[in-house]
Scaffold this motif. Structure first.
Motif, PDB file in Angstrom:
ATOM      1  N   ILE A   1       0.828  -1.194   0.000  1.00  0.00           N
ATOM      2  CA  ILE A   1       0.000   0.000   0.000  1.00  0.00           C
ATOM      3  C   ILE A   1       0.868   1.252   0.000  1.00  0.00           C
ATOM      4  N   SER A   2       1.989   1.207   0.776  1.00  0.00           N
ATOM      5  CA  SER A   2       2.837   2.390   0.887  1.00  0.00           C
ATOM      6  C   SER A   2       3.499   2.724  -0.431  1.00  0.00           C
ATOM      7  N   LEU A   3       3.633   1.741  -1.309  1.00  0.00           N
ATOM      8  CA  LEU A   3       4.271   1.972  -2.596  1.00  0.00           C
ATOM      9  C   LEU A   3       3.269   2.019  -3.743  1.00  0.00           C
ATOM     10  N   PHE A   4       1.995   2.199  -3.424  1.00  0.00           N
ATOM     11  CA  PHE A   4       0.965   2.136  -4.466  1.00  0.00           C
ATOM     12  C   PHE A   4       1.092   3.299  -5.448  1.00  0.00           C
ATOM     13  N   ARG A   5       1.046   2.941  -6.715  1.00  0.00           N
ATOM     14  CA  ARG A   5       1.027   3.924  -7.799  1.00  0.00           C
ATOM     15  C   ARG A   5      -0.069   3.496  -8.769  1.00  0.00           C
ATOM     16  N   PRO A   6      -1.108   4.307  -8.962  1.00  0.00           N
ATOM     17  CA  PRO A   6      -2.241   3.872  -9.787  1.00  0.00           C
ATOM     18  C   PRO A   6      -1.821   3.674 -11.243  1.00  0.00           C
ATOM     19  N   PRO A   7      -2.321   2.634 -11.896  1.00  0.00           N
ATOM     20  CA  PRO A   7      -1.996   2.460 -13.319  1.00  0.00           C
ATOM     21  C   PRO A   7      -2.603   3.554 -14.189  1.00  0.00           C
ATOM     22  N   ASP A   8      -3.748   4.101 -13.737  1.00  0.00           N
ATOM     23  CA  ASP A   8      -4.440   5.150 -14.496  1.00  0.00           C
ATOM     24  C   ASP A   8      -5.012   6.188 -13.545  1.00  0.00           C
ATOM     25  N   PHE A   9      -5.207   7.389 -14.093  1.00  0.00           N
ATOM     26  CA  PHE A   9      -6.018   8.402 -13.434  1.00  0.00           C
ATOM     27  C   PHE A   9      -7.318   8.545 -14.214  1.00  0.00           C
ATOM     28  N   LEU A  10      -8.323   9.057 -13.536  1.00  0.00           N
ATOM     29  CA  LEU A  10      -9.624   9.302 -14.160  1.00  0.00           C
ATOM     30  C   LEU A  10      -9.776  10.809 -14.355  1.00  0.00           C
ATOM     31  N   ILE A  11      -9.933  11.238 -15.598  1.00  0.00           N
ATOM     32  CA  ILE A  11     -10.085  12.663 -15.888  1.00  0.00           C
ATOM     33  C   ILE A  11     -11.559  12.979 -16.144  1.00  0.00           C
ATOM     34  N   ILE A  12     -11.903  14.274 -16.036  1.00  0.00           N
ATOM     35  CA  ILE A  12     -13.303  14.670 -16.213  1.00  0.00           C
ATOM     36  C   ILE A  12     -13.395  15.753 -17.282  1.00  0.00           C
ATOM     37  N   GLY A  13     -14.616  15.993 -17.750  1.00  0.00           N
ATOM     38  CA  GLY A  13     -14.856  17.076 -18.705  1.00  0.00           C
ATOM     39  C   GLY A  13     -15.308  18.327 -17.971  1.00  0.00           C
ATOM     40  N   ILE A  14     -16.560  18.711 -18.154  1.00  0.00           N
ATOM     41  CA  ILE A  14     -17.138  19.855 -17.450  1.00  0.00           C
ATOM     42  C   ILE A  14     -18.034  19.304 -16.350  1.00  0.00           C
ATOM     43  N   PRO A  15     -17.665  19.471 -15.077  1.00  0.00           N
ATOM     44  CA  PRO A  15     -18.457  18.890 -13.977  1.00  0.00           C
ATOM     45  C   PRO A  15     -19.904  19.371 -14.001  1.00  0.00           C
TER      46      PRO A  15
ATOM     47  N   LEU B   1     -22.050  18.848 -16.287  1.00  0.00           N
ATOM     48  CA  LEU B   1     -22.592  18.984 -17.646  1.00  0.00           C
ATOM     49  C   LEU B   1     -22.249  17.768 -18.512  1.00  0.00           C
ATOM     50  N   GLU B   2     -22.053  16.629 -17.850  1.00  0.00           N
ATOM     51  CA  GLU B   2     -21.655  15.423 -18.586  1.00  0.00           C
ATOM     52  C   GLU B   2     -22.688  15.017 -19.643  1.00  0.00           C
ATOM     53  N   ALA B   3     -23.947  15.306 -19.394  1.00  0.00           N
ATOM     54  CA  ALA B   3     -25.006  14.888 -20.321  1.00  0.00           C
ATOM     55  C   ALA B   3     -24.935  15.609 -21.655  1.00  0.00           C
ATOM     56  N   ILE B   4     -24.308  16.778 -21.682  1.00  0.00           N
ATOM     57  CA  ILE B   4     -24.237  17.550 -22.937  1.00  0.00           C
ATOM     58  C   ILE B   4     -22.798  17.707 -23.427  1.00  0.00           C
ATOM     59  N   HIS B   5     -21.934  16.767 -23.040  1.00  0.00           N
ATOM     60  CA  HIS B   5     -20.548  16.829 -23.503  1.00  0.00           C
ATOM     61  C   HIS B   5     -20.454  16.806 -25.030  1.00  0.00           C
ATOM     62  N   GLY B   6     -21.373  16.091 -25.670  1.00  0.00           N
ATOM     63  CA  GLY B   6     -21.359  16.046 -27.133  1.00  0.00           C
ATOM     64  C   GLY B   6     -21.540  17.426 -27.746  1.00  0.00           C
ATOM     65  N   TRP B   7     -22.458  18.199 -27.176  1.00  0.00           N
ATOM     66  CA  TRP B   7     -22.686  19.563 -27.676  1.00  0.00           C
ATOM     67  C   TRP B   7     -21.521  20.481 -27.296  1.00  0.00           C
ATOM     68  N   ILE B   8     -20.991  20.298 -26.085  1.00  0.00           N
ATOM     69  CA  ILE B   8     -19.866  21.129 -25.641  1.00  0.00           C
ATOM     70  C   ILE B   8     -18.638  20.891 -26.510  1.00  0.00           C
ATOM     71  N   SER B   9     -18.518  19.675 -27.059  1.00  0.00           N
ATOM     72  CA  SER B   9     -17.353  19.360 -27.889  1.00  0.00           C
ATOM     73  C   SER B   9     -17.293  20.223 -29.155  1.00  0.00           C
ATOM     74  N   ILE B  10     -18.439  20.733 -29.615  1.00  0.00           N
ATOM     75  CA  ILE B  10     -18.460  21.535 -30.852  1.00  0.00           C
ATOM     76  C   ILE B  10     -17.695  22.846 -30.672  1.00  0.00           C
ATOM     77  N   PRO B  11     -18.009  23.665 -29.653  1.00  0.00           N
ATOM     78  CA  PRO B  11     -17.201  24.877 -29.474  1.00  0.00           C
ATOM     79  C   PRO B  11     -15.749  24.576 -29.128  1.00  0.00           C
ATOM     80  N   PHE B  12     -15.500  23.516 -28.357  1.00  0.00           N
ATOM     81  CA  PHE B  12     -14.116  23.183 -28.023  1.00  0.00           C
ATOM     82  C   PHE B  12     -13.326  22.782 -29.276  1.00  0.00           C
ATOM     83  N   SER B  13     -13.956  22.003 -30.148  1.00  0.00           N
ATOM     84  CA  SER B  13     -13.284  21.614 -31.398  1.00  0.00           C
ATOM     85  C   SER B  13     -13.005  22.840 -32.249  1.00  0.00           C
ATOM     86  N   SER B  14     -13.958  23.762 -32.285  1.00  0.00           N
ATOM     87  CA  SER B  14     -13.776  24.997 -33.055  1.00  0.00           C
ATOM     88  C   SER B  14     -12.642  25.838 -32.480  1.00  0.00           C
ATOM     89  N   ILE B  15     -12.571  25.923 -31.152  1.00  0.00           N
ATOM     90  CA  ILE B  15     -11.523  26.711 -30.497  1.00  0.00           C
ATOM     91  C   ILE B  15     -10.147  26.116 -30.793  1.00  0.00           C
TER      92      ILE B  15
END
Length: 320
Positions: A10-24, A26-40
């Motif tokens: 446990i003292s030497l634990f290093r996670p194989p992955d981290f979990l990242i998030i989008g817009i807290p 607003l996960e339900a509309i990430h598809g729509w949010i991706s449009i302005p982000f892609s444009s930017i």
């Protein structure tokens, strides 16, 4: 024997992955949010790419001021590419996992290009100071070899300052249940808070990096403009004063666009723990996404030679 072995693991634990998030929240509309982000992201890469092509293809722009502008554009491309893959992966495909080592690599380049951008803005303020205070010796002071040395020094400074960060994180033990990050990319301040160990060294070194790079750069930029104002006020003609100050407007706007979000992110990470998660996320996006988008707009609007050269590149592309 087993309990002690379990404690060691446990003292030497290093996670194989981290979990990242989008817009807290607003996960339900990430598809729509991706449009302005892609444009930017597209606008940032296109605008900075056009500046690089314009300077390269236009002999009249082969001057110190435009070489430094090319460095800024190249840095903005790097900063954009540092966050774009994971951000769009979350928004487009809900792909939220990032490997531990991949996270550290992204973190290094994200902070690397931020420090480089700060240094390039400082170099550009020195360029404006020399151009205004000693215009007759401008070309003699900022020769091609001097500009190359400045560019190499900027890269070396950022590399040396940030090289220890991934190793300072790798020495830490992380909590198995604390793998959720606060953004769609890896910030040093965010990653180190997921550790179940003493992070005092990381905090002190992170603060040292910020103060020794962006902190010093901002003070020297203010000093440069204080000297520039002193020189401009000594000019006899109001018309000459206006003309001299007009050459600095684009750079001043670029400095404000970069440093205001940097200060905001630093303040929020240290004192804004009570704020909603969406505030942290949006301020971080402003810090990393807005400068690469606005810098080409600022320079194309305020600089006629750059605007004409960029339009010429676009016309040549259409003809091809």
């Amino acid at each position: 024997m087993l309990p002690s072995q379990s404690f060691i693991n446990i003292s030497l634990f290093r996670p194989p992955d981290f979990l990242i998030i989008g817009i807290p929240g607003l996960e339900a509309i990430h598809g729509w949010i991706s449009i302005p982000f892609s444009s930017i992201y597209t606008a940032a890469l296109t605008g900075n790419g056009l500046i690089l092509l314009a300077v390269r293809r236009t002999p009249s722009l082969h001057q110190p001021m435009y070489y430094f502008l090319s460095m800024l554009a190249l840095t903005d491309v790097g900063l954009t590419l540092s966050t774009m893959p994971t951000t769009l992966a979350v928004l487009w495909f809900d792909h939220r996992l990032i490997g531990f080592n991949a996270c550290l690599v992204q973190m290094f380049f994200l902070h690397f290009f931020s420090v480089v951008e700060s240094s390039v803005l400082l170099a550009m303020s020195f360029d404006r100071f020399v151009a205004i205070s000693n215009p007759l010796r401008y070309a003699a002071v900022l020769t091609n070899s001097v500009i190359i040395r400045i560019g190499l020094a900027i890269v070396a400074r950022a590399t040396v300052s940030l090289f220890p960060l991934p190793f300072l994180l790798k020495r830490l033990s992380f909590c198995p249940g604390k793998i959720l990050l606060s953004h769609s990319f890896c910030f040093h301040a965010d990653v180190m808070k997921r550790a179940c160990a003493d992070i005092t060294v990381n905090i002190i070194y992170g603060l040292y990096v910020v103060l020794s790079t962006m902190g010093i750069d901002s003070l020297l930029i203010v000093l440069s403009y204080t000297l520039i104002l002193h020189t401009v006020m000594a000019l006899a003609s109001p018309r000459e004063r206006t003309r001299a100050l007009n050459t600095c407007v684009s750079h001043i706007l670029a400095v404000l666009v970069f440093f205001i979000p940097v200060i905001s992110v630093s303040m929020i990470h240290r004192f804004g723990r009570h704020l909603p998660p969406i505030v942290h996320t949006l301020v971080a996006y402003v810090y990393l996404v807005v400068p690469p988008v606005l810098n080409p707009i600022i320079y194309s609007v305020k600089s006629k030679p750059i605007r004409e050269a960029m339009l010429r590149v676009l016309r040549d592309k259409r003809q091809d």
